[in-house]
Design a protein around this motif. Sequence first.
Motif, mmCIF file in Angstrom:
data_model
loop_
_atom_site.group_PDB
_atom_site.id
_atom_site.type_symbol
_atom_site.label_atom_id
_atom_site.label_comp_id
_atom_site.label_asym_id
_atom_site.label_seq_id
_atom_site.Cartn_x
_atom_site.Cartn_y
_atom_site.Cartn_z
ATOM 1 N N ALA A 34 32.751 -9.628 24.516
ATOM 2 C CA ALA A 34 32.554 -11.300 23.836
ATOM 3 C C ALA A 34 31.480 -11.307 22.302
ATOM 4 C CB ALA A 34 31.552 -11.762 24.733
ATOM 5 N N ALA A 35 30.639 -9.744 22.660
ATOM 6 C CA ALA A 35 29.041 -9.735 21.115
ATOM 7 C C ALA A 35 28.890 -8.830 21.360
ATOM 8 C CB ALA A 35 28.586 -11.048 21.288
ATOM 9 N N VAL A 36 28.326 -8.853 19.647
ATOM 10 C CA VAL A 36 27.281 -7.532 20.449
ATOM 11 C C VAL A 36 26.029 -8.113 19.770
ATOM 12 C CG1 VAL A 36 28.528 -5.311 19.947
ATOM 13 C CG2 VAL A 36 27.423 -6.782 18.142
ATOM 14 N N CYS A 37 24.448 -7.796 19.726
ATOM 15 C CA CYS A 37 23.715 -7.900 19.836
ATOM 16 C C CYS A 37 22.984 -7.798 19.504
ATOM 17 C CB CYS A 37 22.888 -9.401 21.202
ATOM 18 S SG CYS A 37 21.416 -10.668 20.987
ATOM 19 N N VAL A 38 22.154 -7.604 18.028
ATOM 20 C CA VAL A 38 21.574 -7.477 17.655
ATOM 21 C C VAL A 38 20.532 -7.736 16.420
ATOM 22 C CG1 VAL A 38 23.585 -5.278 16.916
ATOM 23 C CG2 VAL A 38 22.624 -6.956 14.922
ATOM 24 N N ASN A 39 18.850 -6.925 15.504
ATOM 25 C CA ASN A 39 17.899 -7.476 15.330
ATOM 26 C C ASN A 39 19.263 -7.932 13.947
ATOM 27 O OD1 ASN A 39 15.275 -7.232 16.165
ATOM 28 N ND2 ASN A 39 15.662 -5.738 16.865
ATOM 29 N N SER A 40 18.303 -9.047 13.043
ATOM 30 C CA SER A 40 18.898 -9.300 11.772
ATOM 31 C C SER A 40 19.003 -8.407 11.044
ATOM 32 C CB SER A 40 18.106 -10.240 11.419
ATOM 33 O OG SER A 40 16.470 -10.010 10.579
ATOM 34 N N SER A 41 18.254 -6.969 10.508
ATOM 35 C CA SER A 41 18.416 -6.429 9.471
ATOM 36 C C SER A 41 19.836 -5.631 9.980
ATOM 37 C CB SER A 41 17.172 -5.397 9.414
ATOM 38 O OG SER A 41 17.418 -4.092 10.843
ATOM 39 N N VAL A 43 23.006 -6.802 11.110
ATOM 40 C CA VAL A 43 24.154 -8.019 10.835
ATOM 41 C C VAL A 43 24.431 -6.909 9.996
ATOM 42 C CG1 VAL A 43 24.502 -10.067 10.812
ATOM 43 C CG2 VAL A 43 23.181 -9.530 11.531
ATOM 44 N N SER A 44 24.498 -7.129 9.015
ATOM 45 C CA SER A 44 25.841 -6.485 7.619
ATOM 46 C C SER A 44 25.767 -5.522 8.085
ATOM 47 C CB SER A 44 25.468 -6.057 6.534
ATOM 48 O OG SER A 44 23.691 -5.948 6.574
ATOM 49 N N LEU A 45 25.728 -4.445 8.980
ATOM 50 C CA LEU A 45 25.715 -2.891 9.291
ATOM 51 C C LEU A 45 26.714 -3.323 10.119
ATOM 52 C CD1 LEU A 45 24.654 0.376 9.911
ATOM 53 C CD2 LEU A 45 26.022 -0.573 11.872
ATOM 54 N N ALA A 46 26.698 -3.762 11.363
ATOM 55 C CA ALA A 46 27.694 -4.662 12.607
ATOM 56 C C ALA A 46 28.887 -4.973 12.026
ATOM 57 C CB ALA A 46 26.534 -5.670 13.775
ATOM 58 N N VAL A 60 18.979 -12.125 16.843
ATOM 59 C CA VAL A 60 17.996 -12.462 17.106
ATOM 60 C C VAL A 60 17.175 -12.666 15.824
ATOM 61 C CG1 VAL A 60 18.147 -11.079 19.657
ATOM 62 C CG2 VAL A 60 17.132 -10.180 17.461
ATOM 63 N N ILE A 61 16.557 -14.091 15.797
ATOM 64 C CA ILE A 61 15.710 -14.628 14.870
ATOM 65 C C ILE A 61 14.067 -14.692 15.609
ATOM 66 C CG2 ILE A 61 15.179 -16.375 13.131
ATOM 67 C CD1 ILE A 61 17.359 -14.927 12.640
ATOM 68 N N GLY A 62 13.015 -14.521 14.798
ATOM 69 C CA GLY A 62 11.483 -14.353 15.483
ATOM 70 C C GLY A 62 11.376 -13.670 16.824
ATOM 71 N N ALA A 78 19.141 -18.563 8.217
ATOM 72 C CA ALA A 78 19.899 -17.689 6.647
ATOM 73 C C ALA A 78 20.170 -17.135 6.481
ATOM 74 C CB ALA A 78 19.221 -18.696 5.871
ATOM 75 N N LEU A 79 19.462 -16.129 6.391
ATOM 76 C CA LEU A 79 20.154 -14.637 5.329
ATOM 77 C C LEU A 79 21.246 -13.841 6.298
ATOM 78 C CD1 LEU A 79 16.477 -13.089 4.493
ATOM 79 C CD2 LEU A 79 18.084 -13.741 3.102
ATOM 80 N N ALA A 80 21.011 -13.703 8.388
ATOM 81 C CA ALA A 80 21.672 -13.669 8.908
ATOM 82 C C ALA A 80 23.310 -14.054 8.900
ATOM 83 C CB ALA A 80 21.256 -13.358 10.324
ATOM 84 N N ILE A 81 23.114 -15.171 8.721
ATOM 85 C CA ILE A 81 24.882 -16.264 8.442
ATOM 86 C C ILE A 81 24.662 -15.602 7.100
ATOM 87 C CG2 ILE A 81 25.704 -18.512 7.973
ATOM 88 C CD1 ILE A 81 24.758 -18.309 11.287
ATOM 89 N N ALA A 82 24.557 -15.703 6.443
ATOM 90 C CA ALA A 82 25.151 -14.997 4.930
ATOM 91 C C ALA A 82 25.534 -13.749 5.249
ATOM 92 C CB ALA A 82 23.784 -14.952 3.959
ATOM 93 N N ASP A 83 24.583 -12.557 5.901
ATOM 94 C CA ASP A 83 25.198 -11.558 6.251
ATOM 95 C C ASP A 83 26.657 -11.677 7.398
ATOM 96 O OD1 ASP A 83 23.135 -10.202 4.723
ATOM 97 O OD2 ASP A 83 21.513 -9.510 6.274
ATOM 98 N N GLY A 84 26.338 -12.703 7.736
ATOM 99 C CA GLY A 84 27.309 -12.538 8.764
ATOM 100 C C GLY A 84 27.697 -12.912 10.255
ATOM 101 N N ALA A 85 26.526 -13.404 10.856
ATOM 102 C CA ALA A 85 26.284 -13.716 11.792
ATOM 103 C C ALA A 85 27.456 -14.629 12.581
ATOM 104 C CB ALA A 85 24.646 -13.431 12.563
ATOM 105 N N ASP A 86 27.643 -14.668 13.740
ATOM 106 C CA ASP A 86 27.983 -15.826 14.272
ATOM 107 C C ASP A 86 27.332 -16.421 14.909
ATOM 108 O OD1 ASP A 86 30.894 -14.944 13.449
ATOM 109 O OD2 ASP A 86 30.197 -12.970 14.325
#
Length: 218
Positions: A34-41, A43-46, A60-62, A78-86
């Motif tokens: 269904a998804a991958v789960c990664v640290n926010s740094s 997200v853009s690579l994924a 993940v956040i915090g 906000a940064l994760a969403i801007a990078d493409g997190a769903d």
Amino acid sequence: MSIAAYIEHTNLKPEATPAAIRRLCEEAQTYGFAAVCVNSSYVSLAKAALAGTTVLISSVIGFPLGAMASAAKAQETALAIADGADEIDMVLSIGRAKAGDWDYVEADIRQVVDSASGHPVKVILETGLLTDEEKVKACQAAVASGAAYVKTSTGFGHGGATVADVALMREAVCGQAKIKASGGIRDYETAKALIAAGANRIGASAGITIVAGENNDR
């Protein structure tokens, strides 16, 4: 439905390299997770690795402590969403929950929900650190703050997902949020039992092993 459709293929290790995250994304496509789960740094690579696929990206956040300032969690979101997190998986302010400061807990979650701009937010309770009463109140706080899911564990804390906790969380949210089971899920039988108890998603680094177990069970 195949168990693969429940799985968020996860790599949150501090030593995870870009190559490891690319491999995670390739495996998610191959197995239909269904998804991958990664640290926010990452997200853009994924996002780049999964372009043109239906695999979602959870950030993940915090993570993994949940003790960061609410504004920091909101900014990371906000940064994760801007990078493409769903989707967003945030860690509850555990110490505030243990102190019974539920107003703080709700406000902390709400800041992340607002920063997610309509994307689903999952609240990681770290159930191994909470009493049953605290788990119920944490679920209620998550629902009141607009979260889409409650999630059992980070996988980095005390204990992991249990059938009893998933059942308790399912009852506590009263159908107003979904359940993600995560933490120590390493085989098909465990994943199947958690889904039967009410889990809508399974967070695991052992997704390939879990799918292999399902295939062997047929």
